[in-house]
Scaffold this motif. Structure first.
Motif, short mmCIF file in Angstrom:
data_model
loop_
_atom_site.label_atom_id
_atom_site.label_comp_id
_atom_site.label_asym_id
_atom_site.label_seq_id
_atom_site.Cartn_x
_atom_site.Cartn_y
_atom_site.Cartn_z
N HIS A 127 52.40 78.04 49.83
CA HIS A 127 52.51 79.34 50.53
C HIS A 127 54.01 79.41 51.16
CE1 HIS A 127 48.04 79.48 50.73
NE2 HIS A 127 48.30 78.10 50.50
N GLY A 128 54.52 80.68 50.95
CA GLY A 128 55.90 80.96 51.07
C GLY A 128 56.38 82.10 50.52
N PRO A 129 57.69 82.36 50.55
CA PRO A 129 58.18 83.56 49.89
C PRO A 129 58.17 83.64 48.47
CG PRO A 129 59.69 82.50 51.41
CD PRO A 129 58.74 81.64 51.37
N ARG A 130 57.39 84.23 47.73
CA ARG A 130 57.07 84.35 46.31
C ARG A 130 58.31 84.03 45.42
NH1 ARG A 130 52.63 84.95 43.07
NH2 ARG A 130 51.56 86.26 44.65
N LEU A 188 59.84 80.71 45.87
CA LEU A 188 59.28 79.47 45.37
C LEU A 188 59.01 79.50 43.72
CD1 LEU A 188 56.24 79.37 47.99
CD2 LEU A 188 58.52 78.19 48.06
N GLU A 189 58.87 80.65 43.30
CA GLU A 189 58.82 80.79 41.94
C GLU A 189 59.95 80.15 41.19
OE1 GLU A 189 58.07 84.99 40.82
OE2 GLU A 189 56.09 84.53 40.97
N VAL A 206 50.54 75.19 39.76
CA VAL A 206 50.59 75.76 40.97
C VAL A 206 50.34 77.14 41.18
CG1 VAL A 206 52.44 76.29 42.86
CG2 VAL A 206 52.46 74.19 41.27
N GLN A 207 49.59 77.57 42.21
CA GLN A 207 49.34 78.97 42.48
C GLN A 207 50.36 79.47 43.55
OE1 GLN A 207 45.47 80.71 42.69
NE2 GLN A 207 44.78 78.54 42.04
N ILE A 208 50.70 80.44 43.52
CA ILE A 208 51.65 80.84 44.79
C ILE A 208 51.09 81.87 45.46
CG2 ILE A 208 53.90 81.65 45.56
CD1 ILE A 208 55.03 80.06 43.21
N ARG A 209 51.01 81.67 46.86
CA ARG A 209 50.81 82.78 47.74
C ARG A 209 51.86 83.38 48.47
NH1 ARG A 209 46.89 82.75 45.32
NH2 ARG A 209 44.81 81.81 45.66
N ASP A 210 52.16 84.51 48.43
CA ASP A 210 53.17 85.27 49.10
C ASP A 210 53.02 85.04 50.45
OD1 ASP A 210 55.86 86.30 48.95
OD2 ASP A 210 54.95 88.31 49.22
N ALA A 211 54.05 84.44 51.39
CA ALA A 211 54.04 84.96 52.79
C ALA A 211 55.48 84.72 53.27
CB ALA A 211 53.42 83.62 53.42
N THR A 212 55.73 85.91 54.14
CA THR A 212 57.18 86.11 54.27
C THR A 212 57.70 85.71 55.31
OG1 THR A 212 56.48 88.31 55.49
CG2 THR A 212 57.07 88.26 52.84
N ASP A 213 56.83 85.12 56.32
CA ASP A 213 57.43 84.65 57.58
C ASP A 213 57.10 83.19 57.82
OD1 ASP A 213 58.40 84.88 60.27
OD2 ASP A 213 56.61 85.88 60.90
N VAL A 214 58.11 82.78 58.57
CA VAL A 214 58.05 81.36 58.81
C VAL A 214 57.67 80.78 60.11
CG1 VAL A 214 59.41 79.03 58.50
CG2 VAL A 214 59.52 80.94 57.09
N VAL A 215 57.10 79.62 60.77
CA VAL A 215 56.96 79.18 61.76
C VAL A 215 58.11 78.06 61.94
CG1 VAL A 215 55.57 77.73 63.43
CG2 VAL A 215 54.65 79.42 61.90
N ARG A 216 58.95 78.34 63.07
CA ARG A 216 59.99 77.49 63.25
C ARG A 216 59.75 76.50 64.28
NH1 ARG A 216 62.66 82.07 61.23
NH2 ARG A 216 61.18 83.19 62.39
#
Lengths: 366, 366
Positions: free
Chosen positions: B50-53, B56-57, B70-80
């Motif tokens: 999980h993260g910015p596609r 990560l790709e 690996v499957q990637i799930r696009d997630a644009t935001d991050v917990v700091r």
């Protein structure tokens, strides 16, 4: 040459340390061996030794360096490690621990050293020496090997009490600062408050209150407050004094000791593993001994009771001669620096400051 | 060969681990390097990452062992690391952490691994996965190097919550027992309750209540209760599971880590001291590496969140590839042993036991 005849001369020009000979895991022989090491190294120390006279006289007579340096006070009873503090307070008048504190109370000795039951020693110290004006809960402070230039940090409380409110934690900051000045020669100690994170929103309510209180007091009391610190900072270099309640401090202390001891044992095993590693151990002997000495808990043996009318050094229950000698050395240094009086002044001036909040007083420098 | 084309096959016959690629101190490159190590070692793991596609790709495409895994799930935001849990709960829907937990919630992955902000991860886990019936406060359990034959002890809670009452501490004993059975293969774990002394009259009121409650439950729940233990027992061999509140546990954990790290650094310096000690270091290299590996915190990287519908492994924020791979390995093992279901059964049966207090039920064996 008899011990008796020398008694009157034991104190001439010397710093007198009152030593509880009983109650340690290794018995009075280890204690007498320890004070003998101290006596040999330092001609300026005299001892008042408390315990069963006959037994102690025999032990002292065997140690040449103690000739003319020891007065014995007969005490027939002993505080055991399993005794409850409340029992000792009621029925402990004939114990060597009570007698050892009495020498400080009466003024014939400057500092008391005991290897006995910590809870009982603190309880007796509170009723016999009494708390300093302005101190609610006395604390036990220890020195902890650290990454700082001075090699050690001060941590308190490590077990005088199981709780502390924000006022107590402020007192610990003041007393710890005083100890760091006199014990570690730091002019302006940096104080940290132990918590589970360094962010100001984290932790228990009394910690947030203590944070603000200590931050307010720091500039007036001549120390720097670095805010919240974490467990990893206890052996670290972010601060010199770590303030916490006695429950948390005791568990941190024993966790650190246990971890260090496990690593030490595993290192020994690693060096025994193969002929090559055994040879390595021989070649590295000096370096490893230096490391061992640096981390040796016996070298910094002695928790200091702070906040009482009189200084008490609690040596480790399992202290051997080296450990007892280290505790005596610490007691001597504290006595020499006039630590007790300086701490009392510091607490008194802080109490005055708190009462006149708003008017900035000059910093005291002890 | 593209990552996209392989996505549908990533899960075939494999244990699927959901990995939050973001939020660690070293960024997604370290995480992808870590899962690549795991993928190479263990053909039975597939990943949902999980993260910015786009980012990560690129990282995944560089790692051969990850092809088709690996499957990637696009997630644009991050917990700091500095984000407050409460903020993340309200505004965190687009973060990689939220997305990683969602894969466990939906059932497409068995376990979630994250290097991110512990407080936020626990808060999100609680609202997305929800607590197990009968659990009031989930806990974070870690493995701690110890003198026991299994080489590690379980300690919990090390920071999920800053307080715990006697019922919570009993739950921790039950959950810790289950973890010791499944993670360390101990049939009948010995549980100790952390305190400042081993005598029953010592410590805080909630600890005395917890002592009696756990002692009552132990025979019915198939573990041995050794009573109060001290900080020194965390790396010791008196018990296998150490139960404490998250405030105390977190400080003990970080004190231990800090002490070990200080000793390690001083050992390195000791070996650099003289030509002789440098030679010794060469000769002892293998032995010292073995010791280092044994004590390496990266090898036991991963706190496990217990008491939720789903297993979450919190990797160290500063984990490198080795650390991430260790966390993935732990996640895989727990998934393989059916740990999640066994823990749920254990808590449910303990809750039933508590309701039918007095009627002794058969022991459950998981």
């Amino acid at each position: 040459m008899s011990v008796h005849n020398d008694q009157t001369k034991a104190g001439a020009g010397r710093t007198i340390i009152s030593v509880d000979a009983m109650g340690g895991d290794r018995g009075p022989a280890a204690v007498v061996a320890g004070i003998s090491v101290s006596a040999k190294k330092n001609p300026d120390i005299g001892f008042v030794l408390h315990g069963p006279r006959e037994e102690l006289e025999k032990l002292v007579a065997k140690r040449k360096p103690l000739a003319g340096r020891v007065q014995i006070r007969d005490a027939t009873d002993v505080v055991r490690m399993t005794d409850k503090p409340s029992q000792v307070m009621r029925h402990g008048k004939d114990t060597s621990m009570w007698s050892a504190l009495e020498s400080v109370r009466s003024g014939e000795a400057d500092v008391c050293v005991s290897c006995g039951n910590t809870g009982a020693l603190m309880a007796l110290s509170m009723i016999r020496l009494r708390k300093l004006p302005g101190v609610n809960r006395p604390a036990i402070a220890i020195l902890w090997p650290s990454r700082n230039p001075q090699g050690f940090n001060v941590m308190l409380d490590v077990g005088a009490d199981i709780r502390a409110d924000e006022q107590d934690l402020l007192q610990y900051a003041l007393m710890g600062t005083s100890y760091a000045r006199n014990g570690l020669h730091l002019e302006r100690p940096r104080v940290g408050l132990l918590n589970v994170g360094t962010e100001e929103h984290k932790g228990r309510a009394e910690l947030k209150a203590a944070h603000d209180l200590i931050a307010d007091t720091a500039p007036k009391a001549g120390f720097d407050f670095v805010g919240f610190v974490e467990g990893g900072d206890i052996p670290g270099n972010r601060c010199d004094v770590i303030v916490t309640d006695g429950f948390t401090g005791n568990i941190a202390l024993k966790t650190g000791e246990g971890t260090a001891s496990l690593i030490g044992d595993q290192m020994k095993e690693a060096f025994k593993y193969s002929p090559l590693s055994r040879l390595a151990a021989v070649l590295a002997y000096t370096s490893l001994q230096r490391l061992k000495k640096k981390m040796d808990p016996r070298r910094v043996n002695g928790g200091v009771f702070l906040g009482l009318n009189g200084t008490v050094v609690k040596s480790h229950g399992s202290a051997d001669a080296t450990g007892v000698a280290a505790a005596v050395k610490l007691a001597f240094q504290l006595s020499q620096s006039g630590f007790g009086e300086k701490l009392a002044q510091r607490v008194a001036s802080a109490t005055a400051l708190a009462k006149n909040a708003g008017t900035d007083e000059a910093e005291s420098s002890d």
